[in-house]
Design an enzyme around this catalytic site. Sequence first.
Site, PDB file in Angstrom:
ATOM      1  N   GLU A 162       0.842  -1.210   0.000  1.00 48.78           N
ATOM      2  CA  GLU A 162       0.000   0.000   0.000  1.00 48.78           C
ATOM      3  C   GLU A 162       0.868   1.248   0.000  1.00 48.78           C
ATOM      4  OE1 GLU A 162      -3.137  -0.164  -1.177  1.00 48.78           O
ATOM      5  OE2 GLU A 162      -3.530  -1.580   0.444  1.00 48.78           O
ATOM      6  N   GLY A 166     -16.497   4.870  -3.463  1.00 48.39           N
ATOM      7  CA  GLY A 166     -15.963   5.519  -2.270  1.00 48.39           C
ATOM      8  C   GLY A 166     -15.524   4.536  -1.201  1.00 48.39           C
ATOM      9  N   LEU A 181     -12.200   0.522  -3.491  1.00 50.70           N
ATOM     10  CA  LEU A 181     -12.135  -0.690  -4.316  1.00 50.70           C
ATOM     11  C   LEU A 181     -11.956  -0.345  -5.803  1.00 50.70           C
ATOM     12  CD1 LEU A 181     -14.913  -2.829  -2.566  1.00 50.70           C
ATOM     13  CD2 LEU A 181     -12.436  -2.919  -2.206  1.00 50.70           C
ATOM     14  N   SER A 182     -11.516   0.889  -6.064  1.00 52.99           N
ATOM     15  CA  SER A 182     -11.158   1.325  -7.425  1.00 52.99           C
ATOM     16  C   SER A 182     -12.331   1.371  -8.396  1.00 52.99           C
ATOM     17  CB  SER A 182     -10.057   0.439  -8.020  1.00 52.99           C
ATOM     18  OG  SER A 182      -8.882   0.612  -7.316  1.00 52.99           O
ATOM     19  N   GLU A 188      -6.739   9.873 -14.964  1.00 52.13           N
ATOM     20  CA  GLU A 188      -6.977  10.130 -13.531  1.00 52.13           C
ATOM     21  C   GLU A 188      -6.060  11.244 -13.007  1.00 52.13           C
ATOM     22  OE1 GLU A 188      -8.542   7.273 -11.379  1.00 52.13           O
ATOM     23  OE2 GLU A 188      -8.433   8.500  -9.575  1.00 52.13           O
ATOM     24  N   ASP A 232      -4.086   0.761  -9.533  1.00 47.69           N
ATOM     25  CA  ASP A 232      -5.498   0.429  -9.714  1.00 47.69           C
ATOM     26  C   ASP A 232      -5.822   0.149 -11.178  1.00 47.69           C
ATOM     27  OD1 ASP A 232      -5.502   0.942  -7.053  1.00 47.69           O
ATOM     28  OD2 ASP A 232      -6.563   2.848  -7.181  1.00 47.69           O
ATOM     29  N   TYR A 286      -3.871  11.891   0.976  1.00 48.14           N
ATOM     30  CA  TYR A 286      -3.153  11.092  -0.030  1.00 48.14           C
ATOM     31  C   TYR A 286      -2.049  11.943  -0.650  1.00 48.14           C
ATOM     32  CZ  TYR A 286      -2.314   7.909  -3.944  1.00 48.14           C
ATOM     33  OH  TYR A 286      -1.722   7.050  -4.838  1.00 48.14           O
TER      34      TYR A 286
HETATM   35  C1  GAF Z   1      -5.180   4.532  -4.260  1.00 48.90           C
HETATM   36  C2  GAF Z   1      -4.353   4.943  -5.470  1.00 48.90           C
HETATM   37  F1  GAF Z   1      -5.167   5.170  -6.551  1.00 48.90           F
HETATM   38  C3  GAF Z   1      -3.311   3.895  -5.827  1.00 48.90           C
HETATM   39  O1  GAF Z   1      -2.496   4.386  -6.870  1.00 48.90           O
HETATM   40  C4  GAF Z   1      -2.467   3.515  -4.604  1.00 48.90           C
HETATM   41  O2  GAF Z   1      -1.524   4.524  -4.316  1.00 48.90           O
HETATM   42  C5  GAF Z   1      -3.358   3.226  -3.401  1.00 48.90           C
HETATM   43  O3  GAF Z   1      -4.305   4.267  -3.172  1.00 48.90           O
HETATM   44  C6  GAF Z   1      -2.559   3.029  -2.145  1.00 48.90           C
HETATM   45  O4  GAF Z   1      -1.780   1.872  -2.247  1.00 48.90           O
HETATM   46  O5  GAF Z   1      -5.940   3.394  -4.570  1.00 48.90           O
END
Ligand code: GAF
Length: 384
Positions: free
Chosen positions: A38, A125, A128-129, A163, A175, A227
Amino acid sequence: MRRVSNDAGALVEAFHARTDQQPAGVWAAPGRVNLIGEHTDYNDGYVMPFALAQRVLMAAAPRDDGTWSVTSLNNDSTETFRAADLQPGMTGWQAYVAGVVWALEEAGYRVGGADLVLTSDVPEGAGLSSSAALECAVLAALADLNDFDIAGLERAKLARRAENAFVGAPTGLMDQAASTLCTTGHALFFDCRTAEAEQVRFDTSSAGLEILVLDTKTPHALVDSEYAARRASCEEAARLLGVAALRDVTDLDSALQRLPDPVIRRRVRHVVTENARVLQAVDVLRQGRIADLAPLLDASHASMRDDFEITVPPVDLAVETARSSGALGARMTGGGFGGCIIALVPAGDVERVGGAIARSFADAGYGPPVHFAALPSAGAQRLK
Ligand code: GAF
């Protein structure tokens, strides 16, 4: 948001009802969970996601007036745009669609107009992409409609560009790589520097195990700003250490000694140890020792909680309750500040462990979480 069917036949009917024509095809792209690794992707590191069965379905047909019309059955809304409207910074769900058209055009592809109708059962949200799934489904549809010959990795990079540069989220490649490149029954070991990908067999049932995914339903209010802050700290640390990216830190102790700021030290320790855990997890899976993932999941969670500081109390409670009710190991998955946890549980225990977490949430005054068992599923593909 409306719950709509995840069935391609129903989508074809909806496409016909809205456009009075048949679609040229139907495409799908999945959401993902990250098994481990992560906040390593934008540090040129390693990740190991797998694709979910939950996916975006997209029916599409070309149109000859240079217009893209996209309908989301989930939102029951239609948005229409033309080339002049492709301005980075667009907001709303349609930005993920327009962003892909923009990224293709920027890369030199001349994208013909299209009618697009989509439906998604990827929770939004929840980390889970769902947005990467949308981007990758649009890419799959538009690439085929326009006869573009674009390899999977290149598709992932174009979707990420949408993105980053169009929507404005400074994410890594994980993702989109997961949604595009994953295959059924495997986790994807992906090197975010070299873009090398290995499909690693991940057959939990043969080990008598299952993966529980639990959405804590915690609103991630801070996710965008935090982030970006984590990413900035990592880049600052790499600059201070004189390396291209934190992936290049080989001697953690000496790197930590050279960094005066305790917060930056913690961020670096997470990234460096997390990369090492991904490599250990790959070995464990290559040898089919799935139960041995458990201590790596636990250590990853502790690192995200204590060093990267991206967990929140409901997420920590979910992980602790999963463990105390029989999970072998558990961790938060995704960007953090809410979202989902994954837990490695004995086969047949998903409902019991999910129920125990729901009770602990009720006792703590949190809203009800939602859980399901995850099976490593297929990446983006054409269905019809
Ligand atoms: C989000 C981001 F989109 C990914 O690129 C990654 O950095 C993740 O957070 C954390 O591992 O999903």
